[in-house]
Design an enzyme around this catalytic site. Structure first.
Site, PDB file in Angstrom:
ATOM      1  N   GLN A  47       0.856  -1.198   0.000  1.00  0.00           N
ATOM      2  CA  GLN A  47       0.000   0.000   0.000  1.00  0.00           C
ATOM      3  C   GLN A  47       0.887   1.242   0.000  1.00  0.00           C
ATOM      4  O   GLN A  47       1.607   1.498   0.970  1.00  0.00           O
ATOM      5  CB  GLN A  47      -0.881  -0.012   1.260  1.00  0.00           C
ATOM      6  CG  GLN A  47      -1.778   1.190   1.415  1.00  0.00           C
ATOM      7  CD  GLN A  47      -2.258   1.350   2.846  1.00  0.00           C
ATOM      8  OE1 GLN A  47      -1.649   0.811   3.773  1.00  0.00           O
ATOM      9  NE2 GLN A  47      -3.330   2.084   3.048  1.00  0.00           N
ATOM     10  N   SER A 101       1.076   6.529   2.423  1.00  0.00           N
ATOM     11  CA  SER A 101       1.750   7.503   3.294  1.00  0.00           C
ATOM     12  C   SER A 101       2.982   8.094   2.631  1.00  0.00           C
ATOM     13  O   SER A 101       3.705   7.418   1.898  1.00  0.00           O
ATOM     14  CB  SER A 101       2.179   6.834   4.600  1.00  0.00           C
ATOM     15  OG  SER A 101       1.076   6.261   5.249  1.00  0.00           O
ATOM     16  N   GLU A 124      -8.768  -1.701   5.607  1.00  0.00           N
ATOM     17  CA  GLU A 124      -7.516  -1.808   6.356  1.00  0.00           C
ATOM     18  C   GLU A 124      -7.787  -1.887   7.855  1.00  0.00           C
ATOM     19  O   GLU A 124      -7.196  -2.687   8.573  1.00  0.00           O
ATOM     20  CB  GLU A 124      -6.628  -0.590   6.057  1.00  0.00           C
ATOM     21  CG  GLU A 124      -5.319  -0.608   6.820  1.00  0.00           C
ATOM     22  CD  GLU A 124      -4.392   0.531   6.422  1.00  0.00           C
ATOM     23  OE1 GLU A 124      -4.884   1.597   6.003  1.00  0.00           O
ATOM     24  OE2 GLU A 124      -3.162   0.338   6.537  1.00  0.00           O
ATOM     25  N   GLU A 178      -5.705   8.394  17.488  1.00  0.00           N
ATOM     26  CA  GLU A 178      -6.410   9.695  17.504  1.00  0.00           C
ATOM     27  C   GLU A 178      -7.327   9.815  16.285  1.00  0.00           C
ATOM     28  O   GLU A 178      -8.456  10.308  16.394  1.00  0.00           O
ATOM     29  CB  GLU A 178      -5.393  10.850  17.506  1.00  0.00           C
ATOM     30  CG  GLU A 178      -4.605  10.987  18.802  1.00  0.00           C
ATOM     31  CD  GLU A 178      -3.503   9.945  18.956  1.00  0.00           C
ATOM     32  OE1 GLU A 178      -3.097   9.328  17.943  1.00  0.00           O
ATOM     33  OE2 GLU A 178      -3.045   9.732  20.093  1.00  0.00           O
TER      34      GLU A 178
HETATM   35  C1  LIG Z   1       4.324  -0.545  11.332  1.00  0.00           C
HETATM   36  C2  LIG Z   1       3.741   0.432  10.351  1.00  0.00           C
HETATM   37  C3  LIG Z   1       3.374   0.003   9.089  1.00  0.00           C
HETATM   38  C4  LIG Z   1       2.865   0.903   8.156  1.00  0.00           C
HETATM   39  N1  LIG Z   1       2.555   0.448   6.891  1.00  0.00           N
HETATM   40  C5  LIG Z   1       2.113   1.321   5.952  1.00  0.00           C
HETATM   41  C6  LIG Z   1       1.892   0.897   4.615  1.00  0.00           C
HETATM   42  O1  LIG Z   1       2.084  -0.274   4.271  1.00  0.00           O
HETATM   43  N2  LIG Z   1       1.482   1.808   3.712  1.00  0.00           N
HETATM   44  C7  LIG Z   1       1.244   3.099   4.028  1.00  0.00           C
HETATM   45  O2  LIG Z   1       0.848   3.866   3.151  1.00  0.00           O
HETATM   46  N3  LIG Z   1       1.457   3.564   5.301  1.00  0.00           N
HETATM   47  C8  LIG Z   1       1.891   2.695   6.254  1.00  0.00           C
HETATM   48  N4  LIG Z   1       2.137   3.133   7.551  1.00  0.00           N
HETATM   49  C9  LIG Z   1       1.974   4.538   7.839  1.00  0.00           C
HETATM   50  C10 LIG Z   1       0.798   4.883   8.739  1.00  0.00           C
HETATM   51  O3  LIG Z   1      -0.416   4.784   8.051  1.00  0.00           O
HETATM   52  C11 LIG Z   1       1.047   6.319   9.253  1.00  0.00           C
HETATM   53  O4  LIG Z   1       2.206   6.277  10.047  1.00  0.00           O
HETATM   54  C12 LIG Z   1      -0.102   6.862  10.044  1.00  0.00           C
HETATM   55  O5  LIG Z   1      -1.219   7.083   9.228  1.00  0.00           O
HETATM   56  C13 LIG Z   1       0.261   8.179  10.762  1.00  0.00           C
HETATM   57  O6  LIG Z   1       0.841   9.076   9.887  1.00  0.00           O
HETATM   58  P1  LIG Z   1       2.219   9.820  10.278  1.00  0.00           P
HETATM   59  O7  LIG Z   1       3.199   8.766  10.682  1.00  0.00           O
HETATM   60  O8  LIG Z   1       2.592  10.705   9.143  1.00  0.00           O
HETATM   61  O9  LIG Z   1       1.896  10.680  11.562  1.00  0.00           O
HETATM   62  P2  LIG Z   1       1.153  12.077  11.598  1.00  0.00           P
HETATM   63  O10 LIG Z   1      -0.040  12.055  10.713  1.00  0.00           O
HETATM   64  O11 LIG Z   1       2.158  13.163  11.354  1.00  0.00           O
HETATM   65  O12 LIG Z   1       0.657  12.133  13.091  1.00  0.00           O
HETATM   66  C14 LIG Z   1       1.504  12.524  14.186  1.00  0.00           C
HETATM   67  C15 LIG Z   1       0.659  12.564  15.441  1.00  0.00           C
HETATM   68  O13 LIG Z   1      -0.376  13.562  15.306  1.00  0.00           O
HETATM   69  C16 LIG Z   1      -1.657  12.986  15.527  1.00  0.00           C
HETATM   70  N5  LIG Z   1      -2.648  13.593  14.644  1.00  0.00           N
HETATM   71  C17 LIG Z   1      -2.497  13.850  13.312  1.00  0.00           C
HETATM   72  N6  LIG Z   1      -3.622  14.397  12.813  1.00  0.00           N
HETATM   73  C18 LIG Z   1      -4.517  14.475  13.844  1.00  0.00           C
HETATM   74  C19 LIG Z   1      -5.843  14.948  13.952  1.00  0.00           C
HETATM   75  N7  LIG Z   1      -6.510  15.442  12.911  1.00  0.00           N
HETATM   76  N8  LIG Z   1      -6.446  14.878  15.173  1.00  0.00           N
HETATM   77  C20 LIG Z   1      -5.786  14.382  16.259  1.00  0.00           C
HETATM   78  N9  LIG Z   1      -4.501  13.918  16.211  1.00  0.00           N
HETATM   79  C21 LIG Z   1      -3.882  13.964  15.012  1.00  0.00           C
HETATM   80  C22 LIG Z   1      -1.473  11.514  15.206  1.00  0.00           C
HETATM   81  O14 LIG Z   1      -2.459  10.726  15.837  1.00  0.00           O
HETATM   82  C23 LIG Z   1      -0.076  11.248  15.719  1.00  0.00           C
HETATM   83  O15 LIG Z   1      -0.100  10.989  17.091  1.00  0.00           O
HETATM   84  C24 LIG Z   1       2.667   2.256   8.505  1.00  0.00           C
HETATM   85  C25 LIG Z   1       3.017   2.694   9.788  1.00  0.00           C
HETATM   86  C26 LIG Z   1       3.548   1.796  10.699  1.00  0.00           C
HETATM   87  C27 LIG Z   1       3.935   2.311  12.059  1.00  0.00           C
END
Ligand SMILES: Cc1cc2nc3c(=O)[nH]c(=O)nc-3n(C[C@H](O)[C@H](O)[C@H](O)COP(=O)(O)OP(=O)(O)OC[C@H]3O[C@@H](n4cnc5c(N)ncnc54)[C@H](O)[C@@H]3O)c2cc1C
Length: 404
Positions: A123, A126, A241, A373
């Site tokens: 996928q 991100s 998902e 969140e």
């Molecule tokens: C083990 C693992 C596997 C993954 N596999 C995939 C994959 O295969 N493909 C893929 O595309 N992605 C993948 N991801 C990515 C995952 O979907 C993202 O890490 C996740 O959606 C959070 O995005 P971010 O890391 O950019 O954090 P951010 O979006 O920057 O968030 C940072 C913090 O802010 C909080 N936050 C952000 N927006 C809000 C809001 N509106 N209200 C309240 N709180 C908020 C979040 O909850 C978090 O605590 C994976 C992640 C992990 C850890």
């Protein structure tokens, strides 16, 4: 419909009988112990037992999704290979997205080898600047005749290093508001210009990756859904998902809580407070399991609605707390990583190899597949009807939205 006879006992519905007869046919034709997994799964697909709610000819029978559990349980009891383990993203998210939005040719091309695990999927949503706010992503796809040229970077891409296909969302109209300028593609992960680099996790393993796209050409025939409709297609992936990660219904007392019970039995003697802690975790795991069983039984369609976020939300906390308890039960040994720190490159996503690894791996459960969140936002807004999050960029052209 399930019919109840005069004694109150449940008789089999015609659909249940059909599923059971097909299972019996499959097990008779291809005894699992003497059959290669891909051959068995291929025949399972052809008989319509891959996803019973999919249309006939595409791995299904056009029946209610709740009958899938009957097929899965029946086949598992006979020692059949488990379909989704090696290809969790393909099974949990790729297949429902293809069957919902794909053309006839795409369904024919992708679904069978996906089910047999001969083609692994990943996928590509991100990005470094777009995780929770995935609709704000920056990777660009520009049309060039019958092809699209893609440039950009994706991150945290689980199993990209073993994948044949990727579900890619890219920006095709930067002048439209963020949700309306996206298009969804199936990208060949072996195409020139696709570069996959490992990203190491807290466990020392690299299940996931960074993926770079440099002038990657995707045939228009591998677009999924209409141009500009990428967000709508993505929602099918995202809804599935959450249930794929948090909606599991393993047999009672198995999975994480089963591992905890084994650790409890292998350590001790335990005091009453520890027994109380373990008992409470067992109950929470069972409540989650039953909630997921009930949600599965109530689901009349394949793709779950926003309520699917509840299992994902609860599972993250339950897994974290169970694995923390198991590490505590191990005492000083819990501080040691039993397999060393091997920098391995797993071919699937293992959630529990040992208590220490599970403790570290489960930290990600409240991030992957949408953070806790974000699950709370979805449940608050779309299930409970609470006021929405503040979204100032929703209607602005994406190109005008400030970003880092
Ligand atoms: C083990 C693992 C596997 C993954 N596999 C995939 C994959 O295969 N493909 C893929 O595309 N992605 C993948 N991801 C990515 C995952 O979907 C993202 O890490 C996740 O959606 C959070 O995005 P971010 O890391 O950019 O954090 P951010 O979006 O920057 O968030 C940072 C913090 O802010 C909080 N936050 C952000 N927006 C809000 C809001 N509106 N209200 C309240 N709180 C908020 C979040 O909850 C978090 O605590 C994976 C992640 C992990 C850890």
């Amino acid at each position: 419909m399930t019919i109840t006879d005069s004694t109150g006992a449940e008789a089999r519905s015609a659909d249940e009988s059909r599923v059971l007869e097909l299972c019996e046919q499959l097990l008779t034709e291809l005894p699992p112990k003497q059959t290669a997994p891909a051959e068995f799964l291929g025949r399972q697909f052809d008989l319509g037992l891959a996803w019973v709610h999919f249309p006939e000819g595409h791995g299904g029978l056009g029946l209610s999704p709740r009958l899938q559990k009957l097929a899965n349980d029946t086949l598992a009891r006979a020692g059949a290979p488990r379909a989704g383990g090696l290809n969790p993203i393909g099974h949990g998210m790729g297949a429902p997205t293809v069957v919902t939005h794909g053309s006839e040719a795409q369904k024919q091309r992708y679904l069978r080898p996906l089910f047999t695990n001969e083609e692994i999927w990943c996928q590509l949503f991100s990005e470094p600047g777009a995780g929770s706010d995935v609709a704000g992503l920056s990777s660009r796809a520009v049309r060039d005749g019958d092809e699209w040229v893609v440039n950009g970077q994706k991150v945290w891409t689980t199993l990209a290093h073993v994948s044949r296909w990727g579900m890619l969302v890219a920006r095709t109209d930067p002048d439209a508001p963020k949700h309306r300028g996206l298009t969804y593609f199936v990208v060949d992960m072996h195409a020139p210009g696709v570069e996959v680099r490992p990203l190491y996790q807290i466990t020392g393993e690299a299940e996931f990756n960074e993926v770079y796209f440099t002038d990657v050409r995707i045939p228009d025939a591998e677009r999924l859904g209409e141009v500009g409709e990428g967000w709508r297609v993505s929602l099918t992936t995202l809804m599935n998902e959450r249930v794929s990660i948090g909606g599991q219904t393993p047999p009672r007392g198995t999975g994480f809580v089963g591992e905890l019970m084994k650790t409890y039995a292998a350590t001790g003697p335990h005091d009453a407070a520890t027994r109380d802690r373990v008992m409470r975790l067992w109950v929470r795991a069972e409540v989650l399991r039953l909630t997921n069983v009930r949600a599965g039984q109530n689901r009349s369609q394949g793709t779950p609605g926003p309520e699917g976020s509840i299992g994902k939300l609860a599972m993250a906390d339950v897994h974290k707390d169970i694995s923390a308890c198991a590490v505590d039960l191990l005492g000083a040994e819990g501080t040691l990583f039993p397999t060393g720190y091997p920098m391995a490159r797993p071919e699937t996503t293992a959630l529990w190899n040992n208590a220490q690894q599970a403790f570290l791996r489960s930290r990600a459960n409240s991030i992957e597949g949408g953070t806790t969140e974000i699950m709370k936002n979805i449940l608050g807004e779309r299930v409970l009807g609470l006021p929405g999050d503040i979204r100032t960029d929703k209607d602005r052209p994406w190109i005008e939205v400030p970003r880092s």
